[in-house]
Design an enzyme around this catalytic site. Structure first.
Site, PDB file in Angstrom:
ATOM      1  N   ASP A 133      -0.164   4.360   0.992  1.00 23.51           N
ATOM      2  CA  ASP A 133      -0.474   5.331   2.046  1.00 23.51           C
ATOM      3  C   ASP A 133       0.297   5.035   3.318  1.00 23.51           C
ATOM      4  O   ASP A 133       0.728   3.907   3.555  1.00 23.51           O
ATOM      5  CB  ASP A 133      -1.980   5.320   2.354  1.00 23.51           C
ATOM      6  CG  ASP A 133      -2.466   3.958   2.846  1.00 23.51           C
ATOM      7  OD1 ASP A 133      -2.207   2.950   2.155  1.00 23.51           O
ATOM      8  OD2 ASP A 133      -3.074   3.895   3.922  1.00 23.51           O
ATOM      9  N   GLU A 144      -4.924   1.779   2.835  1.00 24.53           N
ATOM     10  CA  GLU A 144      -4.921   0.561   3.648  1.00 24.53           C
ATOM     11  C   GLU A 144      -5.000   0.910   5.128  1.00 24.53           C
ATOM     12  O   GLU A 144      -5.685   0.237   5.892  1.00 24.53           O
ATOM     13  CB  GLU A 144      -3.643  -0.248   3.376  1.00 24.53           C
ATOM     14  CG  GLU A 144      -3.653  -1.665   3.955  1.00 24.53           C
ATOM     15  CD  GLU A 144      -3.149  -1.768   5.391  1.00 24.53           C
ATOM     16  OE1 GLU A 144      -3.285  -2.843   5.981  1.00 24.53           O
ATOM     17  OE2 GLU A 144      -2.627  -0.773   5.944  1.00 24.53           O
ATOM     18  N   GLU A 145      -4.311   1.969   5.524  1.00 24.65           N
ATOM     19  CA  GLU A 145      -4.214   2.304   6.950  1.00 24.65           C
ATOM     20  C   GLU A 145      -5.542   2.777   7.528  1.00 24.65           C
ATOM     21  O   GLU A 145      -5.712   2.802   8.739  1.00 24.65           O
ATOM     22  CB  GLU A 145      -3.140   3.371   7.181  1.00 24.65           C
ATOM     23  CG  GLU A 145      -1.725   2.931   6.800  1.00 24.65           C
ATOM     24  CD  GLU A 145      -1.146   1.895   7.745  1.00 24.65           C
ATOM     25  OE1 GLU A 145      -1.839   1.474   8.690  1.00 24.65           O
ATOM     26  OE2 GLU A 145       0.010   1.497   7.527  1.00 24.65           O
ATOM     27  N   HIS A 163       0.826  -1.216   0.000  1.00 24.05           N
ATOM     28  CA  HIS A 163       0.000   0.000   0.000  1.00 24.05           C
ATOM     29  C   HIS A 163       0.855   1.258   0.000  1.00 24.05           C
ATOM     30  O   HIS A 163       1.894   1.309   0.665  1.00 24.05           O
ATOM     31  CB  HIS A 163      -1.001  -0.001   1.163  1.00 24.05           C
ATOM     32  CG  HIS A 163      -0.414  -0.035   2.545  1.00 24.05           C
ATOM     33  ND1 HIS A 163      -0.086   1.101   3.240  1.00 24.05           N
ATOM     34  CD2 HIS A 163      -0.124  -1.066   3.378  1.00 24.05           C
ATOM     35  CE1 HIS A 163       0.374   0.770   4.445  1.00 24.05           C
ATOM     36  NE2 HIS A 163       0.373  -0.532   4.547  1.00 24.05           N
ATOM     37  N   ASP A 166       3.605  -6.572   3.731  1.00 23.87           N
ATOM     38  CA  ASP A 166       3.160  -5.553   4.686  1.00 23.87           C
ATOM     39  C   ASP A 166       3.362  -6.041   6.111  1.00 23.87           C
ATOM     40  O   ASP A 166       2.751  -5.552   7.049  1.00 23.87           O
ATOM     41  CB  ASP A 166       1.670  -5.231   4.413  1.00 23.87           C
ATOM     42  CG  ASP A 166       1.220  -3.940   5.082  1.00 23.87           C
ATOM     43  OD1 ASP A 166       2.082  -3.153   5.499  1.00 23.87           O
ATOM     44  OD2 ASP A 166       0.000  -3.740   5.175  1.00 23.87           O
ATOM     45  N   HIS A 226       4.172   2.931  12.585  1.00 18.12           N
ATOM     46  CA  HIS A 226       3.287   3.986  13.086  1.00 18.12           C
ATOM     47  C   HIS A 226       3.938   4.755  14.234  1.00 18.12           C
ATOM     48  O   HIS A 226       3.285   5.168  15.179  1.00 18.12           O
ATOM     49  CB  HIS A 226       1.929   3.414  13.545  1.00 18.12           C
ATOM     50  CG  HIS A 226       1.177   2.738  12.453  1.00 18.12           C
ATOM     51  ND1 HIS A 226      -0.175   2.489  12.512  1.00 18.12           N
ATOM     52  CD2 HIS A 226       1.580   2.259  11.258  1.00 18.12           C
ATOM     53  CE1 HIS A 226      -0.558   1.879  11.402  1.00 18.12           C
ATOM     54  NE2 HIS A 226       0.490   1.722  10.629  1.00 18.12           N
ATOM     55  N   ASP A 274       6.385   1.174   6.487  1.00 16.46           N
ATOM     56  CA  ASP A 274       5.022   0.650   6.386  1.00 16.46           C
ATOM     57  C   ASP A 274       4.261   1.558   5.437  1.00 16.46           C
ATOM     58  O   ASP A 274       3.744   2.581   5.847  1.00 16.46           O
ATOM     59  CB  ASP A 274       4.380   0.629   7.766  1.00 16.46           C
ATOM     60  CG  ASP A 274       2.942   0.134   7.740  1.00 16.46           C
ATOM     61  OD1 ASP A 274       2.489  -0.314   6.675  1.00 16.46           O
ATOM     62  OD2 ASP A 274       2.275   0.218   8.784  1.00 16.46           O
TER      63      ASP A 274
HETATM   64 ZN   LIG Z   1       0.996  -1.485   6.336  1.00 16.83          ZN
END
Ligand SMILES: [Zn+2]
Length: 428
Positions: free
Chosen positions: A97, A192-193, A95, A215, A398, A158
């Site tokens: 994003d 995705e997030e 992904h 991922d 994150h 990520d």
């Molecule tokens: Zn991810």
């Protein structure tokens, strides 16, 4: 590129070493592009800037010779690399994003070459230190090349590590020919997030028989089990009155929202008190004023029935707000975002076996894992495309302390190359 012997030893295989610099160069380049998504935006993608990276990837895939590279109407990048006649089509998904929770504006990645094992101080924020004493995965990677941000933003590994690995592996597959290979179908998704990565994903147009998201995290892991996930918004309607004339009239939604949050179990059923297969409910955002206040929750469990119980618990707490203050109203809105992929993966054991074999061929000991999160693959698996999640080598997602090992990322890229071979064999 020649490397000192002591460093080269950290690579899982010669193929990983060969792919390493390309993976790193791509991660550094993609990470600098701000692709942060946003919560609760009805448009797709939730932020236009995500497509900046998507468009770049279309161009790069086309330049590698994948002539069908395109941005689809629902904002996915699709491209194919044809394999041997009759070989299955293997999907590789990541992904573009990054999480709305931490800024991704002005990412300035730093490569700590041949990291010696000392705490890594991030220069942009003195409070941000990666201390190997507190990070066992980092402590195991002395001698690796470690990539971090400067401490003021995400790194964005990520999932840009996953994108870089897919791109480096596809570039390798496109320029070499050493035996039969599966057809590769690439997809780079948006949002995705925020739980919408696989929304409207056109499985027929994608045309894969099986797929893997890139991922995951730790070296060698294949995640075959995700949470089942739902979000809940509780909107509390009070009644705002000038505070000077509020006696017996004001119904303060801010106070009622606070009571609701305080009534959520503490010491159990929360992200900060659970691990492994334990589920949770999590109030993650509160907003509003005396007239109307909103509390946003997420609920997670590996077991669908338990997830429903957690949602019922929250519904009950919202009803109690109304019971305590009948002049208020608490509206509850639930949205299910994805389901545990495990039952869907179990119907296709070969999708797991092939990945474990590819990881082994990349020189890494494979490990089955569960994730306390979700992936695009969870949604795709439920729709009929079995899609477990491969490791990327990124860690501390994150967070401004996110980091990635170049050696581990290279092993992930090598795993992808081997997957193409393993799937071509499995039809023989
Ligand atoms: Zn991810």
């Amino acid at each position: 590129m020649a490397r000192p012997e002591a460093i080269a030893a950290a690579f899982a295989s010669p193929l990983a070493e060969e792919l390493a610099e390309d993976v790193l160069e791509r991660l550094l380049r993609y990470a600098r592009i701000d692709t942060q998504g946003a919560y609760r935006v009805s448009e797709r993608p939730s932020t236009d800037k995500q497509l900046g990276l998507s468009r770049l990837l279309v161009d790069e895939l086309a330049a590698l010779g994948l002539d069908d590279a395109r941005l689809t109407d629902d904002s996915n990048v699709f491209a194919s690399l044809p394999g041997a006649e009759g070989a299955p089509a293997v999907g590789l998904i990541a992904h573009v994003d990054t999480t709305p929770d931490v800024t991704a504006h002005g990412v300035a990645p730093i490569v700590h070459r041949t990291w010696a094992g000392d705490p890594i101080e991030l220069p942009g924020d003195a409070r941000q230190v990666l201390d190997p004493a507190a990070l066992p995965a980092l402590a195991e990677r002395v001698g690796h090349d470690i990539v971090t941000s400067d401490g003021t933003t995400l790194l964005g590994a990520d999932d840009k590590a996953g994108i870089a690995e897919i791109m480096a592996a596809v570039a390798y597959l496109a320029r070499t020919q050493d035996g039969p290979r599966a057809t590769i179908r690439v997809a780079f998704t948006v949002d995705e997030e925020v739980g919408r990565g696989a929304e409207d994903f056109d499985l027929d147009a994608f045309g894969a028989d099986v797929a893997y998201t890139l991922d995951g995290s730790d070296l060698g892991e294949l995640e075959v089990e995700t949470f089942s996930a739902a979000s809940m918004r509780v909107t509390i309607h009070g009644s705002s009155v000038h505070p000077g004339a509020a006696k017996d009239k004001l119904v303060n939604a801010v106070k009622l929202a606070s009571e609701l949050v305080l009534s959520v179990p503490r010491g159990r059923l929360s992200p900060e008190t659970t691990e492994g297969r334990e589920g949770y409910v999590h109030p993650h955002r509160i907003s509003g004023n005396a007239e109307e206040a909103i509390v946003d929750f997420i609920a997670r469990d590996h077991d669908d029935a338990l997830l429903e119980q957690h949602l019922d618990l929250l519904r009950g707490l919202a009803e109690e707000v109304e019971a305590r203050e009948p002049r208020a109203k608490a509206d509850v809105e639930v949205r299910h975002s994805y389901r545990n992929m495990r039952p869907f993966i179990e119907e296709n054991p070969r999708v797991v076996d092939a990945a474990l074999e590819a990881i082994r061929r990349a020189g890494v000991e494979p490990r089955l894992a569960i994730t306390r999160g979700g992936t695009d693959g969870a949604v795709l698996s439920a729709k009929g495309l079995p899609t477990p999640n491969l490791f990327t080598g990124g860690q501390e997602y994150h967070s401004v302390r996110e980091w990635a090992s170049v050696q581990d990322m290279a092993a992930a890229a090598a795993t992808i190359v081997h997957l193409a071979g393993v799937w071509a064999e499995s039809t023989e």
